[in-house]
Design a protein around this motif. Structure first.
Motif, PDB file in Angstrom:
ATOM      1  N   ARG A 261      27.503  20.868  59.360  1.00  0.00           N
ATOM      2  CA  ARG A 261      28.778  20.310  59.801  1.00  0.00           C
ATOM      3  C   ARG A 261      29.598  19.817  58.610  1.00  0.00           C
ATOM      4  O   ARG A 261      30.821  19.975  58.564  1.00  0.00           O
ATOM      5  CB  ARG A 261      28.532  19.170  60.793  1.00  0.00           C
ATOM      6  N   GLN A 262      28.917  19.198  57.631  1.00  0.00           N
ATOM      7  CA  GLN A 262      29.629  18.735  56.443  1.00  0.00           C
ATOM      8  C   GLN A 262      30.225  19.907  55.673  1.00  0.00           C
ATOM      9  O   GLN A 262      31.344  19.810  55.147  1.00  0.00           O
ATOM     10  CB  GLN A 262      28.681  17.933  55.549  1.00  0.00           C
ATOM     11  N   ALA A 263      29.487  21.012  55.616  1.00  0.00           N
ATOM     12  CA  ALA A 263      30.000  22.204  54.931  1.00  0.00           C
ATOM     13  C   ALA A 263      31.214  22.754  55.676  1.00  0.00           C
ATOM     14  O   ALA A 263      32.210  23.158  55.044  1.00  0.00           O
ATOM     15  CB  ALA A 263      28.911  23.267  54.845  1.00  0.00           C
ATOM     16  N   GLU A 264      31.146  22.757  56.993  1.00  0.00           N
ATOM     17  CA  GLU A 264      32.292  23.207  57.784  1.00  0.00           C
ATOM     18  C   GLU A 264      33.499  22.303  57.554  1.00  0.00           C
ATOM     19  O   GLU A 264      34.636  22.776  57.438  1.00  0.00           O
ATOM     20  CB  GLU A 264      31.937  23.239  59.273  1.00  0.00           C
ATOM     21  N   GLU A 265      33.245  21.004  57.505  1.00  0.00           N
ATOM     22  CA  GLU A 265      34.333  20.051  57.298  1.00  0.00           C
ATOM     23  C   GLU A 265      34.965  20.241  55.924  1.00  0.00           C
ATOM     24  O   GLU A 265      36.193  20.176  55.767  1.00  0.00           O
ATOM     25  CB  GLU A 265      33.819  18.616  57.455  1.00  0.00           C
ATOM     26  N   ARG A 266      34.117  20.495  54.916  1.00  0.00           N
ATOM     27  CA  ARG A 266      34.649  20.738  53.572  1.00  0.00           C
ATOM     28  C   ARG A 266      35.494  22.003  53.550  1.00  0.00           C
ATOM     29  O   ARG A 266      36.545  22.053  52.894  1.00  0.00           O
ATOM     30  CB  ARG A 266      33.497  20.841  52.567  1.00  0.00           C
ATOM     31  N   GLU A 267      35.037  23.022  54.255  1.00  0.00           N
ATOM     32  CA  GLU A 267      35.804  24.264  54.314  1.00  0.00           C
ATOM     33  C   GLU A 267      37.146  24.044  55.001  1.00  0.00           C
ATOM     34  O   GLU A 267      38.181  24.562  54.559  1.00  0.00           O
ATOM     35  CB  GLU A 267      34.999  25.338  55.046  1.00  0.00           C
ATOM     36  N   ARG A 268      37.142  23.277  56.104  1.00  0.00           N
ATOM     37  CA  ARG A 268      38.394  23.004  56.801  1.00  0.00           C
ATOM     38  C   ARG A 268      39.341  22.196  55.914  1.00  0.00           C
ATOM     39  O   ARG A 268      40.553  22.443  55.867  1.00  0.00           O
ATOM     40  CB  ARG A 268      38.125  22.257  58.106  1.00  0.00           C
ATOM     41  N   LEU A 269      38.795  21.191  55.221  1.00  0.00           N
ATOM     42  CA  LEU A 269      39.610  20.372  54.339  1.00  0.00           C
ATOM     43  C   LEU A 269      40.193  21.201  53.201  1.00  0.00           C
ATOM     44  O   LEU A 269      41.384  21.084  52.865  1.00  0.00           O
ATOM     45  CB  LEU A 269      38.776  19.220  53.776  1.00  0.00           C
ATOM     46  N   LEU A 270      39.346  22.065  52.615  1.00  0.00           N
ATOM     47  CA  LEU A 270      39.814  22.927  51.538  1.00  0.00           C
ATOM     48  C   LEU A 270      40.898  23.875  52.032  1.00  0.00           C
ATOM     49  O   LEU A 270      41.899  24.112  51.346  1.00  0.00           O
ATOM     50  CB  LEU A 270      38.643  23.720  50.951  1.00  0.00           C
ATOM     51  N   SER A 271      40.706  24.396  53.248  1.00  0.00           N
ATOM     52  CA  SER A 271      41.702  25.300  53.825  1.00  0.00           C
ATOM     53  C   SER A 271      43.017  24.582  54.053  1.00  0.00           C
ATOM     54  O   SER A 271      44.102  25.126  53.781  1.00  0.00           O
ATOM     55  CB  SER A 271      41.180  25.890  55.137  1.00  0.00           C
ATOM     56  N   THR A 272      42.955  23.319  54.521  1.00  0.00           N
ATOM     57  CA  THR A 272      44.164  22.536  54.758  1.00  0.00           C
ATOM     58  C   THR A 272      44.905  22.263  53.461  1.00  0.00           C
ATOM     59  O   THR A 272      46.136  22.403  53.372  1.00  0.00           O
ATOM     60  CB  THR A 272      43.800  21.206  55.444  1.00  0.00           C
ATOM     61  N   ILE A 273      44.150  21.904  52.422  1.00  0.00           N
ATOM     62  CA  ILE A 273      44.762  21.618  51.115  1.00  0.00           C
ATOM     63  C   ILE A 273      45.392  22.887  50.541  1.00  0.00           C
ATOM     64  O   ILE A 273      46.506  22.870  50.009  1.00  0.00           O
ATOM     65  CB  ILE A 273      43.703  21.050  50.143  1.00  0.00           C
ATOM     66  N   THR A 274      44.651  24.003  50.674  1.00  0.00           N
ATOM     67  CA  THR A 274      45.163  25.271  50.155  1.00  0.00           C
ATOM     68  C   THR A 274      46.451  25.668  50.855  1.00  0.00           C
ATOM     69  O   THR A 274      47.430  26.096  50.215  1.00  0.00           O
ATOM     70  CB  THR A 274      44.106  26.376  50.329  1.00  0.00           C
ATOM     71  N   ASP A 275      46.470  25.526  52.180  1.00  0.00           N
ATOM     72  CA  ASP A 275      47.679  25.869  52.935  1.00  0.00           C
ATOM     73  C   ASP A 275      48.842  24.975  52.534  1.00  0.00           C
ATOM     74  O   ASP A 275      49.995  25.433  52.397  1.00  0.00           O
ATOM     75  CB  ASP A 275      47.416  25.737  54.436  1.00  0.00           C
ATOM     76  N   ALA A 276      48.555  23.680  52.330  1.00  0.00           N
ATOM     77  CA  ALA A 276      49.612  22.746  51.949  1.00  0.00           C
ATOM     78  C   ALA A 276      50.172  23.094  50.578  1.00  0.00           C
ATOM     79  O   ALA A 276      51.392  23.030  50.357  1.00  0.00           O
ATOM     80  CB  ALA A 276      49.063  21.323  51.963  1.00  0.00           C
ATOM     81  N   LEU A 277      49.290  23.471  49.639  1.00  0.00           N
ATOM     82  CA  LEU A 277      49.747  23.846  48.301  1.00  0.00           C
ATOM     83  C   LEU A 277      50.589  25.117  48.343  1.00  0.00           C
ATOM     84  O   LEU A 277      51.618  25.225  47.668  1.00  0.00           O
ATOM     85  CB  LEU A 277      48.550  24.056  47.376  1.00  0.00           C
ATOM     86  N   GLN A 278      50.148  26.079  49.159  1.00  0.00           N
ATOM     87  CA  GLN A 278      50.907  27.321  49.255  1.00  0.00           C
ATOM     88  C   GLN A 278      52.294  27.069  49.841  1.00  0.00           C
ATOM     89  O   GLN A 278      53.288  27.656  49.402  1.00  0.00           O
ATOM     90  CB  GLN A 278      50.145  28.328  50.122  1.00  0.00           C
ATOM     91  N   GLU A 279      52.372  26.191  50.832  1.00  0.00           N
ATOM     92  CA  GLU A 279      53.656  25.872  51.429  1.00  0.00           C
ATOM     93  C   GLU A 279      54.574  25.172  50.438  1.00  0.00           C
ATOM     94  O   GLU A 279      55.779  25.416  50.397  1.00  0.00           O
ATOM     95  CB  GLU A 279      53.450  24.997  52.674  1.00  0.00           C
TER      96      GLU A 279
END
Length: 286
Positions: A261-279
């Motif tokens: 679950r922690q790995a999934e959460e890290r992936e979701r957080l990383l995905s959110t940060i990546t999307d925010a940076l791209q935007e």
């Protein structure tokens, strides 16, 4: 008989011994190796010291009984099958002999060579089946104990009938009361207690277990959080129908999935940060 076997007769009456020996001789001298002891102490020592295939024990042995002799041998690990030979009415000693774990008993007054041979065959075959089942059971428990998941088997009423080492260890480490630890505990009762304490996930588990036990579904899966001194932890409970010939049994396994679950959460957080940076870097979005 197909192969030679070693039989020990324990009888303090020489005439009864000769009678039994003569019956056995009708089976064939090449088929059986016969040994004789008279006293309780000498018989017990020999039962524990030597390898035999069958014991033929007289019910009356002076101040002792064949039942006492059998129980004494069993208490020290002896698992050789035994047949009790008695001069009593079967109804008088039936319960006592069966409770002692004897394979069968024969009244001397009606004992025949054919009947004795059949009883010996049955006793040895039964003992082999029990040994085979015990070996299978030991192997099964060894497999369960090798699993990291906490595993319990419940019957149709939800009562725990077996647990593995991980389940027992978890219960001890978390100071669970003896009435909540394992075998004999009703899983439904514990889950209802959790519901009363405000655990919403316990309701789902109750419904899932009922569905599996009733046969309406073969499998149930649910993830749930659990607070601990080191932080939030996550577990998954899997409930599977047990196909062992006994109707309405299930296997319940609780597995620690915190790292997953922690790995999934890290992936979701990383995905959110990546999307925010791209935007933020995309001219069309600014």
């Amino acid at each position: 008989m197909a192969s030679a076997l070693r039989a020990l007769i324990v009888d303090d009456d020489a005439d009864d011994y000769v009678f039994t020996r003569d019956l056995l001789s009708e089976i064939g001298n090449d088929d059986i190796e016969l040994y004789w002891e008279v006293s309780y102490d000498a018989a017990l020592a020999r039962m524990l010291r030597e390898d035999f295939d069958i014991f033929l024990l007289d019910y009356r042995l002076g101040q002792h009984t064949g039942v006492e002799l059998l129980r004494a041998a069993q208490a020290q690990g002896c698992r050789v099958p035994a047949i009790l030979l008695t001069g009593f009415d079967a109804r008088d000693v039936d319960d006592e002999i069966r409770a002692a774990g004897a394979a069968s008993f024969i009244q001397k007054q009606v004992m025949t060579a054919d009947g004795l041979e059949r009883s010996i065959r049955y006793a040895i075959d039964q003992a082999k089946r029990i040994d085979d089942l015990q070996s299978t059971s030991d192997f099964g428990y060894a497999v369960l104990d090798a699993l990291s998941a906490r595993v319990a088997v419940v019957d149709a009423d939800g009562t725990i009938i077996a647990i593995n080492r991980a389940w027992h260890t978890f219960a001890k480490q978390n100071d669970l009361h003896h009435d909540q630890r394992g075998v004999g505990v009703n899983y439904f009762a514990v889950s209802r207690h959790a519901v009363a304490s405000g655990d919403p996930h316990a309701i789902a588990v109750i419904h899932g277990l009922r569905a599996v036990l009733s046969g309406s579904q073969d499998f149930f899966y649910h993830e749930y959080p659990c607070d601990s001194p080191t932080g939030a932890e996550w577990f998954a409970v899997r409930i599977t129908s047990l196909d062992d010939g006994q109707r309405g049994r299930a296997v319940i396994a609780h597995e620690d999935i915190t790292e997953h679950r922690q790995a999934e959460e890290r992936e979701r957080l990383l995905s959110t940060i990546t999307d925010a940076l791209q935007e933020s870097l995309d001219p069309e979005t600014t």
